[in-house]
Design a protein around this motif. Structure first.
Motif, PDB file in Angstrom:
ATOM      1  N   THR A   1     -17.979 -31.770  -1.686  1.00 45.34           N
ATOM      2  CA  THR A   1     -19.375 -31.212  -2.028  1.00 45.34           C
ATOM      3  C   THR A   1     -20.375 -31.078  -1.036  1.00 45.34           C
ATOM      4  N   VAL A   2     -20.618 -32.277  -0.190  1.00 46.83           N
ATOM      5  CA  VAL A   2     -21.566 -32.261   0.716  1.00 46.83           C
ATOM      6  C   VAL A   2     -21.076 -31.212   2.023  1.00 46.83           C
ATOM      7  N   ALA A   3     -19.667 -31.382   2.285  1.00 49.18           N
ATOM      8  CA  ALA A   3     -19.022 -30.266   3.210  1.00 49.18           C
ATOM      9  C   ALA A   3     -19.489 -29.053   2.922  1.00 49.18           C
ATOM     10  N   ALA A   4     -19.351 -28.804   1.726  1.00 50.89           N
ATOM     11  CA  ALA A   4     -19.504 -27.268   1.362  1.00 50.89           C
ATOM     12  C   ALA A   4     -20.778 -26.814   1.801  1.00 50.89           C
ATOM     13  N   ARG A   5     -21.735 -27.801   1.364  1.00 55.70           N
ATOM     14  CA  ARG A   5     -23.263 -27.526   1.461  1.00 55.70           C
ATOM     15  C   ARG A   5     -23.516 -27.432   2.889  1.00 55.70           C
ATOM     16  N   ARG A   6     -22.823 -28.201   3.806  1.00 54.28           N
ATOM     17  CA  ARG A   6     -23.098 -28.033   5.183  1.00 54.28           C
ATOM     18  C   ARG A   6     -22.497 -26.828   5.914  1.00 54.28           C
ATOM     19  N   LEU A   7     -21.450 -26.459   5.346  1.00 54.03           N
ATOM     20  CA  LEU A   7     -20.767 -25.202   5.722  1.00 54.03           C
ATOM     21  C   LEU A   7     -21.656 -24.049   5.485  1.00 54.03           C
ATOM     22  N   GLN A   8     -22.415 -24.034   4.392  1.00 52.87           N
ATOM     23  CA  GLN A   8     -23.242 -23.114   3.749  1.00 52.87           C
ATOM     24  C   GLN A   8     -24.718 -23.064   4.760  1.00 52.87           C
ATOM     25  N   GLU A   9     -25.140 -24.151   5.007  1.00 51.18           N
ATOM     26  CA  GLU A   9     -26.672 -24.314   5.584  1.00 51.18           C
ATOM     27  C   GLU A   9     -26.706 -24.104   7.012  1.00 51.18           C
TER      28      GLU A   9
ATOM     29  N   ALA B   1      -9.699 -22.095   2.930  1.00 50.60           N
ATOM     30  CA  ALA B   1      -9.865 -22.897   3.909  1.00 50.60           C
ATOM     31  C   ALA B   1     -11.541 -22.890   4.136  1.00 50.60           C
ATOM     32  N   PRO B   2     -11.858 -23.850   4.858  1.00 50.25           N
ATOM     33  CA  PRO B   2     -13.359 -23.992   5.120  1.00 50.25           C
ATOM     34  C   PRO B   2     -14.044 -22.819   5.775  1.00 50.25           C
ATOM     35  N   GLY B   3     -13.374 -22.546   6.970  1.00 51.03           N
ATOM     36  CA  GLY B   3     -13.898 -21.414   7.803  1.00 51.03           C
ATOM     37  C   GLY B   3     -13.860 -19.950   6.897  1.00 51.03           C
ATOM     38  N   THR B   4     -12.849 -19.913   5.961  1.00 51.29           N
ATOM     39  CA  THR B   4     -13.025 -18.696   5.057  1.00 51.29           C
ATOM     40  C   THR B   4     -14.192 -18.775   4.246  1.00 51.29           C
ATOM     41  N   TYR B   5     -14.402 -20.056   3.725  1.00 53.03           N
ATOM     42  CA  TYR B   5     -15.330 -20.415   2.576  1.00 53.03           C
ATOM     43  C   TYR B   5     -16.591 -19.905   3.132  1.00 53.03           C
ATOM     44  N   ARG B   6     -16.751 -20.382   4.351  1.00 50.67           N
ATOM     45  CA  ARG B   6     -18.236 -20.217   5.188  1.00 50.67           C
ATOM     46  C   ARG B   6     -18.470 -18.506   5.370  1.00 50.67           C
TER      47      ARG B   6
ATOM     48  N   ARG C   1     -21.305 -16.217   3.791  1.00 51.73           N
ATOM     49  CA  ARG C   1     -22.282 -15.427   4.514  1.00 51.73           C
ATOM     50  C   ARG C   1     -22.136 -13.829   4.286  1.00 51.73           C
ATOM     51  N   ALA C   2     -21.016 -13.563   3.947  1.00 55.27           N
ATOM     52  CA  ALA C   2     -20.873 -12.167   3.537  1.00 55.27           C
ATOM     53  C   ALA C   2     -21.551 -11.749   2.254  1.00 55.27           C
ATOM     54  N   GLY C   3     -21.581 -12.785   1.182  1.00 59.97           N
ATOM     55  CA  GLY C   3     -22.212 -12.572   0.417  1.00 59.97           C
ATOM     56  C   GLY C   3     -23.822 -12.484   0.334  1.00 59.97           C
ATOM     57  N   ALA C   4     -24.562 -13.480   1.135  1.00 64.07           N
ATOM     58  CA  ALA C   4     -25.762 -13.516   1.445  1.00 64.07           C
ATOM     59  C   ALA C   4     -26.207 -12.139   2.050  1.00 64.07           C
ATOM     60  N   ASN C   5     -25.405 -11.872   2.993  1.00 67.62           N
ATOM     61  CA  ASN C   5     -25.595 -10.427   3.791  1.00 67.62           C
ATOM     62  C   ASN C   5     -25.836  -9.183   2.824  1.00 67.62           C
TER      63      ASN C   5
END
Length: 296
Positions: free
Chosen positions: A242-250, A281-286, A290-294
């Motif tokens: 959960t923390v890692a996903a937040r870091r990948l996002q932020e 995978a974490p890279g794909t998740y990020r 980003r694509a959704g935010a854009n």
């Protein structure tokens, strides 16, 4: 470490909570559609009825707070028999007794809610009358005062803080309940939760976590699992992801750096654990985030 506040922070979508001050006079009725988040209402003045999609109407008085965990469809009215009109669509009220409401929504990631949120009922009703939930009452009073001042610059922060007080009050009001209500009051289990939240990257063992509260490994593991809903190391892994996903996002930190902070010496092992949890995978998740935010 405030486990409850930390869990809420992990579910934030990044947007500030939305809120609207509404003044109505009887007869009036408002309908609210289901939202992607959690809804709340505060009765700042007067009284009304909450009309949930399931169950009986709930009478609300001055200072009362209601929280709808899943943001389901519901209504508010001066009387359960008053017809409802869509909130925000034209004039809703008459010339009778006045009610002042604060209506709003919290933007939470309900696709991956913290298990303590899942432990809550669909509708939480809290009274802030004399002798009841003093901290929550103080927050409501501060919010009402801020709404009455020019601009109300502090409203977003106070509304955000209101959620923490709502959940604290609900858990505190249930001394005989099990699950997370008990976990947050049980010193050994709470000590373990605080340690995991404070240092998710540490290589904790069940025995170490148990020793924080003076319990044997077996006794602690059984107690933690009964209250939290999953074994200690399973919760540790879930919280790390959960923390890692937040870091990948932020932030733009390399995946290897995120893996290290999550307690993994191998990026491959981290990616494998992340994929088990999220399906990608974490890279794909990020990239998808980003694509959704854009796109927005």
């Amino acid at each position: 470490m405030d486990v409850l506040g930390d869990a809420l922070a992990a579910m934030r979508s990044g947007q500030q909570p939305g809120s609207t001050r509404t003044e109505v006079r009887a007869p009036w009725g408002l309908s609210f559609d289901k939202i992607a988040g959690a809804a709340f209402h505060v009765v700042l003045q007067g009284s009304c009825w909450l009309l949930p999609s399931k169950g009986a109407p709930v009478a609300l008085g001055p200072g009362d707070v209601v929280f709808l965990r899943g943001g389901g469809r519901h209504g508010l009215a001066d009387d359960p028999r008053t017809p409802l009109k869509v909130f925000g669509a034209g004039v809703h009220d008459g010339t009778g007794a006045q009610t002042v409401l604060l209506c709003g929504a919290y933007h939470l990631d309900l696709a991956r809610p913290h298990p303590l949120l899942q432990d809550l009922p669909e509708v939480i009703h809290l009274s802030t009358g004399v002798g009841r939930n003093a901290p929550l009452r103080a927050a409501v009073e501060l919010l009402g005062h801020e709404l009455d001042t020019a601009g109300g610059a502090g409203v977003p922060a106070l509304v955000d803080l209101l959620l923490l007080y709502i959940l604290r009050a609900w858990f505190d009001d249930r001394p005989d309940s099990g699950g997370w209500a008990l976990a947050l009051r049980d010193p050994p289990v709470r000590a373990a939760l605080e340690a995991v939240h404070r240092e998710p990257g540490r290589a904790w063992t069940v025995a170490e976590l148990g020793r924080l509260g003076g319990l044997s490994r077996a006794t602690f593991a059984r107690r933690f699992t009964e209250q939290v809903g999953r074994p200690p190391l399973a919760y540790l892994t879930w919280w790390r992801m959960t923390v890692a996903a937040r870091r990948l996002q932020e932030n733009d930190a390399p995946v290897a750096a995120v893996a290290t902070r999550a307690g993994y010496t191998s990026e491959f092992a981290f990616a494998r654990a992340f994929k088990r949890e999220f399906g990608i995978a974490p890279g794909t998740y990020r990239k998808r985030l980003r694509a959704g935010a854009n796109h927005l």
